[in-house]
Design a protein around this motif. Structure first.
Motif, mmCIF file in Angstrom:
data_model
loop_
_atom_site.group_PDB
_atom_site.id
_atom_site.type_symbol
_atom_site.label_atom_id
_atom_site.label_comp_id
_atom_site.label_asym_id
_atom_site.label_seq_id
_atom_site.Cartn_x
_atom_site.Cartn_y
_atom_site.Cartn_z
ATOM 1 N N LYS A 1 0.859 -1.201 0.000
ATOM 2 C CA LYS A 1 0.000 0.000 0.000
ATOM 3 C C LYS A 1 0.892 1.247 0.000
ATOM 4 O O LYS A 1 0.546 2.275 0.580
ATOM 5 C CB LYS A 1 -0.928 0.008 1.225
ATOM 6 N N GLY B 1 2.437 13.911 1.519
ATOM 7 C CA GLY B 1 1.805 14.406 2.741
ATOM 8 C C GLY B 1 2.744 14.363 3.922
ATOM 9 O O GLY B 1 3.829 14.947 3.899
ATOM 10 N N LYS C 1 -12.097 0.599 -5.580
ATOM 11 C CA LYS C 1 -12.373 -0.040 -4.268
ATOM 12 C C LYS C 1 -13.853 0.051 -3.949
ATOM 13 O O LYS C 1 -14.515 0.952 -4.370
ATOM 14 C CB LYS C 1 -11.567 0.664 -3.206
HETATM 15 N N1 COA Z 1 -3.986 5.421 1.413
HETATM 16 C C1 COA Z 1 -4.392 4.163 1.187
HETATM 17 N N2 COA Z 1 -3.913 3.400 0.184
HETATM 18 C C2 COA Z 1 -2.989 3.954 -0.612
HETATM 19 C C3 COA Z 1 -2.538 5.271 -0.438
HETATM 20 C C4 COA Z 1 -3.073 6.016 0.644
HETATM 21 N N3 COA Z 1 -2.650 7.262 0.931
HETATM 22 N N4 COA Z 1 -1.637 5.555 -1.403
HETATM 23 C C5 COA Z 1 -1.508 4.453 -2.147
HETATM 24 N N5 COA Z 1 -2.319 3.473 -1.664
HETATM 25 C C6 COA Z 1 -2.473 2.108 -2.180
HETATM 26 C C7 COA Z 1 -3.278 2.086 -3.468
HETATM 27 O O1 COA Z 1 -4.661 2.048 -3.180
HETATM 28 C C8 COA Z 1 -2.767 0.820 -4.125
HETATM 29 O O2 COA Z 1 -3.343 -0.271 -3.465
HETATM 30 P P1 COA Z 1 -4.119 -1.394 -4.358
HETATM 31 O O3 COA Z 1 -3.022 -1.977 -5.218
HETATM 32 O O4 COA Z 1 -4.655 -2.333 -3.333
HETATM 33 O O5 COA Z 1 -5.160 -0.657 -5.161
HETATM 34 C C9 COA Z 1 -1.290 0.808 -3.722
HETATM 35 O O6 COA Z 1 -1.185 1.610 -2.562
HETATM 36 C C10 COA Z 1 -0.371 1.382 -4.795
HETATM 37 O O7 COA Z 1 -0.818 2.701 -5.096
HETATM 38 P P2 COA Z 1 -1.241 3.159 -6.586
HETATM 39 O O8 COA Z 1 -2.198 4.324 -6.434
HETATM 40 O O9 COA Z 1 -1.711 2.010 -7.375
HETATM 41 O O10 COA Z 1 0.145 3.664 -7.158
HETATM 42 P P3 COA Z 1 0.376 4.744 -8.305
HETATM 43 O O11 COA Z 1 1.830 4.662 -8.623
HETATM 44 O O12 COA Z 1 -0.627 4.608 -9.390
HETATM 45 O O13 COA Z 1 0.057 6.164 -7.605
HETATM 46 C C11 COA Z 1 0.200 7.827 -5.845
HETATM 47 C C12 COA Z 1 0.874 6.627 -6.531
HETATM 48 C C13 COA Z 1 1.016 8.177 -4.605
HETATM 49 C C14 COA Z 1 0.145 9.011 -6.808
HETATM 50 C C15 COA Z 1 -1.253 7.423 -5.477
HETATM 51 O O14 COA Z 1 -1.217 6.185 -4.797
HETATM 52 C C16 COA Z 1 -1.927 8.408 -4.564
HETATM 53 O O15 COA Z 1 -2.344 9.465 -4.990
HETATM 54 N N6 COA Z 1 -2.061 8.066 -3.261
HETATM 55 C C17 COA Z 1 -2.715 8.911 -2.296
HETATM 56 C C18 COA Z 1 -1.724 9.904 -1.745
HETATM 57 C C19 COA Z 1 -2.387 10.825 -0.776
HETATM 58 O O16 COA Z 1 -3.223 11.610 -1.153
HETATM 59 N N7 COA Z 1 -2.015 10.684 0.523
HETATM 60 C C20 COA Z 1 -2.595 11.457 1.595
HETATM 61 C C21 COA Z 1 -1.812 12.691 1.797
HETATM 62 S S1 COA Z 1 -2.493 13.685 3.109
#
Ligand code: COA
Length: 247
Positions: free
Chosen positions: A22, A104, A247
């Motif tokens: 994750k 973040g 999801k």
């Molecule tokens: N919370 C929960 N799960 C998360 C996560 C988060 N902050 N960031 C990534 N994951 C999980 C994804 O859901 C995915 O899980 P899955 O394979 O079971 O679907 C796994 O981690 C890999 O992430 P993924 O989004 O597929 O990778 P990516 O390379 O396409 O994108 C990011 C990477 C970082 C751009 C994207 O994951 C994202 O935007 N994450 C949220 C970041 C965020 O907003 N954090 C909070 C800051 S306050």
């Protein structure tokens, strides 16, 4: 397998975010583990420095968004608040080794570290506003102090990310190394060889100027953050993330 790994070698404690599937998104129990690790290390005479690092290719994707939705941290004794307090008050050197995404709190926690080493893949971002939230961990105070008001405002307000070279130029990171963990451990071990009380006093002096202001800002940020977490803007952003992931 624990989601926070803990290992002591040569008087250096390494705490590893260990949820690579994750992207090391941080859950309440991971914050608890980190807070406990730091608080125990603060009182442990055998530990002279702490290294923060992560399993897999990424540092952390920030707070777990599912946790944000299901268990929003609204009180100041929440796990994340305990972690941030432990970070702010940690009296010994804290060194971070960063690669891949640091989203973040993955970036804001670095503002509290004494030395940050990043690899060429590191990518830093603080997209709080894009998520309907506000800066946390004292970053609304510490980041503009580090990089200047306009640069901080641009990064916070656009959610734009930046790379290791920019982070070095800003003063958020000290070195770009393809093996950031090995580099961080070398620095930590070097510090661990120094007279320990002199190191603790040096850190206290370096942090003294900011400590009380950061504590007050963190409290204010937390109150606004807790309200924002329940807002429509945040819910919409979280739902967008969830639907993108199917999801
Ligand atoms: N919370 C929960 N799960 C998360 C996560 C988060 N902050 N960031 C990534 N994951 C999980 C994804 O859901 C995915 O899980 P899955 O394979 O079971 O679907 C796994 O981690 C890999 O992430 P993924 O989004 O597929 O990778 P990516 O390379 O396409 O994108 C990011 C990477 C970082 C751009 C994207 O994951 C994202 O935007 N994450 C949220 C970041 C965020 O907003 N954090 C909070 C800051 S306050």
């Amino acid at each position: 397998m624990s989601e926070i790994l803990s290992n002591v070698e040569n008087r250096v404690l390494t705490l590893t975010f260990n949820r690579p599937e994750k992207m090391n998104a941080l859950t309440r129990s991971m914050y608890s583990g980190l807070a406990k690790g730091l608080n125990d290390a603060a009182g442990d005479f055998g530990i002279r420095a702490v290294v923060l690092t992560a399993s897999g290719d990424h540092f952390t994707a920030g707070n777990d968004i599912v946790d944000f939705m299901n268990n929003p941290p609204t009180s100041d004794d929440s796990e994340v608040a305990q972690f941030l307090a432990a970070l702010l008050n940690f009296p010994k050197p804290l060194i971070a080794a960063v690669k891949g995404n640091a989203v973040g709190v993955g970036t804001t926690m670095l503002l509290h570290c004494d030395v940050v080493i990043a690899g060429p893949t590191a990518n830093f971002s603080m997209p709080f506003a894009s998520l309907g939230l506000v800066p946390e961990a004292g970053s609304s105070y510490l980041f503009p102090q580090l990089v200047g008001y306009q640069r901080a405002a641009r990064i916070f307000m656009t959610g734009e990310s930046f790379d290791t070279d920019s982070a070095i130029e800003m003063g958020l990171v000290t070195a770009n190394d393809p093996d950031p963990l090995a580099h961080a451990l070398r620095v930590a071990e070097h510090i661990a060889e120094q007279p320990p009380q002199a190191i603790i006093n040096t850190k206290a002096l370096l942090k003294a100027r900011n400590h009380d202001s950061v504590a007050a800002v963190m409290k204010a940020e937390f109150e606004i953050f807790a309200m924002a977490l329940q807002s429509e803007e945040a819910m919409e952003a979280f739902m967008k993330f969830m639907s993108k992931k199917g999801k």
